[in-house]
Design a protein around this motif. Structure first.
Motif, PDB file in Angstrom:
ATOM      1  N   ASN A 109      11.716  22.317 -10.110  1.00 32.10           N
ATOM      2  CA  ASN A 109      11.720  22.125  -8.662  1.00 32.10           C
ATOM      3  C   ASN A 109      10.311  21.717  -8.244  1.00 32.10           C
ATOM      4  N   THR A 110      10.188  20.495  -7.746  1.00 33.03           N
ATOM      5  CA  THR A 110       8.865  19.919  -7.481  1.00 33.03           C
ATOM      6  C   THR A 110       8.514  19.930  -6.001  1.00 33.03           C
ATOM      7  N   THR A 111       7.273  20.306  -5.715  1.00 36.81           N
ATOM      8  CA  THR A 111       6.709  20.206  -4.369  1.00 36.81           C
ATOM      9  C   THR A 111       5.450  19.362  -4.459  1.00 36.81           C
ATOM     10  N   SER A 112       5.443  18.220  -3.782  1.00 37.62           N
ATOM     11  CA  SER A 112       4.280  17.320  -3.782  1.00 37.62           C
ATOM     12  C   SER A 112       3.663  17.306  -2.389  1.00 37.62           C
ATOM     13  N   LEU A 113       2.381  17.626  -2.318  1.00 34.00           N
ATOM     14  CA  LEU A 113       1.696  17.721  -1.033  1.00 34.00           C
ATOM     15  C   LEU A 113       0.346  17.022  -1.095  1.00 34.00           C
ATOM     16  N   GLU A 114      -0.070  16.477   0.042  1.00 34.68           N
ATOM     17  CA  GLU A 114      -1.415  15.905   0.173  1.00 34.68           C
ATOM     18  C   GLU A 114      -2.434  17.030  -0.039  1.00 34.68           C
ATOM     19  N   ASN A 115      -3.628  16.668  -0.506  1.00 35.31           N
ATOM     20  CA  ASN A 115      -4.629  17.651  -0.921  1.00 35.31           C
ATOM     21  C   ASN A 115      -4.787  18.837   0.018  1.00 35.31           C
ATOM     22  N   GLU A 116      -5.095  18.563   1.280  1.00 33.53           N
ATOM     23  CA  GLU A 116      -5.375  19.652   2.206  1.00 33.53           C
ATOM     24  C   GLU A 116      -4.119  20.458   2.518  1.00 33.53           C
ATOM     25  N   ALA A 117      -2.985  19.791   2.623  1.00 32.43           N
ATOM     26  CA  ALA A 117      -1.725  20.510   2.855  1.00 32.43           C
ATOM     27  C   ALA A 117      -1.391  21.388   1.658  1.00 32.43           C
ATOM     28  N   PHE A 118      -1.691  20.877   0.472  1.00 32.24           N
ATOM     29  CA  PHE A 118      -1.463  21.667  -0.745  1.00 32.24           C
ATOM     30  C   PHE A 118      -2.297  22.944  -0.723  1.00 32.24           C
ATOM     31  N   LYS A 119      -3.574  22.802  -0.390  1.00 31.10           N
ATOM     32  CA  LYS A 119      -4.456  23.957  -0.385  1.00 31.10           C
ATOM     33  C   LYS A 119      -4.023  24.998   0.647  1.00 31.10           C
ATOM     34  N   SER A 120      -3.590  24.518   1.804  1.00 28.57           N
ATOM     35  CA  SER A 120      -3.119  25.442   2.837  1.00 28.57           C
ATOM     36  C   SER A 120      -1.883  26.202   2.377  1.00 28.57           C
ATOM     37  N   LYS A 121      -0.965  25.484   1.748  1.00 23.82           N
ATOM     38  CA  LYS A 121       0.265  26.128   1.277  1.00 23.82           C
ATOM     39  C   LYS A 121      -0.030  27.106   0.146  1.00 23.82           C
ATOM     40  N   LEU A 122      -0.933  26.719  -0.753  1.00 25.16           N
ATOM     41  CA  LEU A 122      -1.276  27.613  -1.852  1.00 25.16           C
ATOM     42  C   LEU A 122      -1.974  28.870  -1.333  1.00 25.16           C
ATOM     43  N   THR A 123      -2.781  28.699  -0.282  1.00 24.73           N
ATOM     44  CA  THR A 123      -3.433  29.846   0.336  1.00 24.73           C
ATOM     45  C   THR A 123      -2.392  30.831   0.855  1.00 24.73           C
ATOM     46  N   ALA A 124      -1.396  30.311   1.535  1.00 24.12           N
ATOM     47  CA  ALA A 124      -0.362  31.173   2.118  1.00 24.12           C
ATOM     48  C   ALA A 124       0.428  31.901   1.036  1.00 24.12           C
ATOM     49  N   THR A 125       0.799  31.188  -0.012  1.00 21.20           N
ATOM     50  CA  THR A 125       1.589  31.824  -1.066  1.00 21.20           C
ATOM     51  C   THR A 125       0.747  32.816  -1.863  1.00 21.20           C
ATOM     52  N   THR A 126      -0.533  32.500  -2.046  1.00 22.12           N
ATOM     53  CA  THR A 126      -1.416  33.425  -2.743  1.00 22.12           C
ATOM     54  C   THR A 126      -1.561  34.713  -1.945  1.00 22.12           C
ATOM     55  N   SER A 127      -1.715  34.580  -0.642  1.00 19.30           N
ATOM     56  CA  SER A 127      -1.870  35.747   0.218  1.00 19.30           C
ATOM     57  C   SER A 127      -0.632  36.640   0.191  1.00 19.30           C
ATOM     58  N   SER A 128       0.518  36.054  -0.098  1.00 21.79           N
ATOM     59  CA  SER A 128       1.747  36.841  -0.169  1.00 21.79           C
ATOM     60  C   SER A 128       1.998  37.373  -1.581  1.00 21.79           C
ATOM     61  N   GLY A 129       1.044  37.101  -2.484  1.00 19.21           N
ATOM     62  CA  GLY A 129       1.159  37.620  -3.841  1.00 19.21           C
ATOM     63  C   GLY A 129       1.963  36.756  -4.775  1.00 19.21           C
ATOM     64  N   GLU A 130       2.188  35.491  -4.402  1.00 22.78           N
ATOM     65  CA  GLU A 130       3.007  34.624  -5.231  1.00 22.78           C
ATOM     66  C   GLU A 130       2.286  33.305  -5.508  1.00 22.78           C
ATOM     67  N   LEU A 131       2.509  32.776  -6.685  1.00 21.72           N
ATOM     68  CA  LEU A 131       2.039  31.447  -7.040  1.00 21.72           C
ATOM     69  C   LEU A 131       3.181  30.730  -7.733  1.00 21.72           C
ATOM     70  N   PRO A 132       3.235  29.405  -7.620  1.00 21.38           N
ATOM     71  CA  PRO A 132       4.262  28.661  -8.357  1.00 21.38           C
ATOM     72  C   PRO A 132       3.970  28.730  -9.854  1.00 21.38           C
ATOM     73  N   ASP A 133       4.973  28.468 -10.656  1.00 21.43           N
ATOM     74  CA  ASP A 133       4.809  28.546 -12.109  1.00 21.43           C
ATOM     75  C   ASP A 133       3.720  27.610 -12.608  1.00 21.43           C
ATOM     76  N   VAL A 134       3.732  26.391 -12.108  1.00 22.93           N
ATOM     77  CA  VAL A 134       2.769  25.363 -12.503  1.00 22.93           C
ATOM     78  C   VAL A 134       2.158  24.798 -11.226  1.00 22.93           C
ATOM     79  N   PHE A 135       0.827  24.813 -11.119  1.00 19.23           N
ATOM     80  CA  PHE A 135       0.224  24.332  -9.881  1.00 19.23           C
ATOM     81  C   PHE A 135      -1.071  23.576 -10.137  1.00 19.23           C
ATOM     82  N   GLN A 136      -1.302  22.604  -9.272  1.00 17.64           N
ATOM     83  CA  GLN A 136      -2.497  21.772  -9.315  1.00 17.64           C
ATOM     84  C   GLN A 136      -3.753  22.636  -9.188  1.00 17.64           C
TER      85      GLN A 136
END
Length: 430
Positions: A77-104
């Motif tokens: 299941n792929t999620t492709s995001l522009e650099n800054e949008a990616f970082k914002s989304k990763l920040t949110a998921t990290t704060s909730s204690g989750e990370l995707p299996d494979v991430f940039q």
């Protein structure tokens, strides 16, 4: 590139959430944003990348499809995001204690904080094919002799220039020194040519100038020492800002540059690709983004390394840059690393043929056909020193301050001294 990930304290607070993570060698991971069996019994991998422009926009899905076709028990299941949008989304998921299996990841300080928090899988023992990769490509992802990500691209920042516009201004050879660069800016302006395209709105492209000038004036060891002492107020760093201000005072950038994006319509890449500026300071991906956002300059496009500064400690063979890689969340299924092996080793030829990436596999540089990519690859091969992007090499808060303060300098809101003071304050409080 700008970093907006949580502070070190936030990461460490999250570390307890991964204490029960299953190791990479387990049949399937647990927790996180994916990695569990799908409803149909397949192993489902969550893959986050930044392939929103060509060639990755088309190529990455092709590679994913080829892998799942060859491994019908795996779904990606792929999620492709522009650099800054990616970082914002990763920040949110990290704060909730989750990370995707494979991430940039771009490695450096951001990845190290994720590693320190126990959120990222240590790949060292499982990566029995790391010897197939070039040492420089792995550098940003190694801490304490351990490897935490797999590179798929490596490169350097330098000046991409329009040969036709240089000729129009009577410039017969790219500048080798900072003084010559400033002279050429004057020649281009006199010929009615906008010398440099810059995405002032996004800030990270501007930090390339200050970082390279710091390398050329203060020297690479000074940057490395500052990371430890957390003191950027030395004379060499102030001089870097002074030299950047020399350039800014010449008003070399396109009209409206402070509000311009990088890959957006009318932004830095489009301005360069459409032949409306003579130069841009950008990484190895520049030609493909120019083409995607504007037009392809073809044979008119050239590349030259960032000039030396008279009296400076740095050498022209010391390069600044980075690449792209993928990390795995703690407890990711073993199939995630299988996918990365397939992506990097078995698709290196496709990555290089797309003309958007540079080799990370030893010997693959022989496959390059683009003249400019060869110049970049040769520069990397001959490099006597390497510095990762400052907004990745340092902790997130420090990297962000570098971007913000340099942007303020370019906008005329801060002095060179104020830039170094602000970065030092951020470093000491990080």
């Amino acid at each position: 590139m700008a970093s907006t990930l949580p502070s070190r304290r936030s990461f460490l607070a999250l570390s307890g959430l991964t204490a029960l993570s299953v190791s990479l060698t387990a049949a399937c991971g647990s927790g996180g944003s994916g990695g569990g069996p799908a409803a149909d019994g397949k192993v489902a991998l969550e893959w986050w990348n930044i392939a929103t422009t060509e060639p990755g926009k088309s190529l990455f899905p092709q590679i994913s499809l080829a892998f799942t076709t060859a491994h019908p028990n795996i779904a990606i299941n792929t999620t492709s995001l522009e650099n800054e949008a990616f970082k914002s989304k990763l920040t949110a998921t990290t704060s909730s204690g989750e990370l995707p299996d494979v991430f940039q990841t771009w490695g450096g300080g951001v990845l190290q904080q994720q590693v320190d928090a126990g959120l990222v899988e240590d790949l060292t023992d499982a990566l029995d094919w790391s010897s197939d990769l070039t040492p420089v490509s792995l550098q940003a992802y190694r801490f304490g002799g351990r490897t935490y990500a797999v590179p798929y691209d490596i490169g350097m920042v330098g000046f991409w220039y329009n040969k036709k516009l240089f000729a129009k201004a009577g410039i017969t050879a790219p500048p080798a020194t900072w003084a010559e660069l400033l002279e050429d800016v004057g020649k281009l302006k006199a010929a009615g040519v906008t010398p440099i395209a810059l995405a002032g709105k996004e800030k990270w492209p501007g930090h390339y100038y200050w970082a390279y000038l710091a390398m050329r004036v203060a020297g690479l060891p000074a940057l490395q020492k500052a990371a430890t002492t957390k003191d950027f107020t030395g004379a060499g760093f102030v001089r870097a800002g002074t030299h950047l201000k020399e350039l800014v005072d010449l008003q070399p950038f396109q009209t409206g540059f402070l509000g311009a994006g990088y890959a957006t319509p009318g932004g830095q890449a489009a301005t360069m690709g459409n032949g409306k500026a003579a130069m841009e300071l950008m990484g190895q991906w520049a030609p493909s983004v120019q083409k995607d956002a504007g037009a392809d300059l073809g044979a008119d496009l050239g590349f030259f390394p960032f000039p030396t500064v008279d009296g400076g400690a740095g050498r022209i063979t010391e390069v600044f840059g980075g690449g792209g890689g993928f990390a795995l969340r703690k407890g990711a299924p073993k199939e995630a690393l299988d996918f990365l092996r397939f992506f990097v080793l078995e698709n290196e030829s496709k990555l290089l043929a797309s003309n958007g990436y540079l080799p990370v596999v030893k010997g693959a540089e022989r496959q390059l056909t683009d003249a400019n990519k060869k110049v970049v690859a040769d520069s990397l091969a001959k490099a006597t020193g390497f510095q990762l992007f400052l907004d990745q090499a340092y902790p997130p808060a420090v990297g962000q301050e570098v971007n913000d303060s340099v942007a303020d300098l370019i906008a005329g809101k801060k002095t060179p001294e104020q830039v170094t003071t602000s970065i030092t304050e951020a470093a000491k409080s990080a």
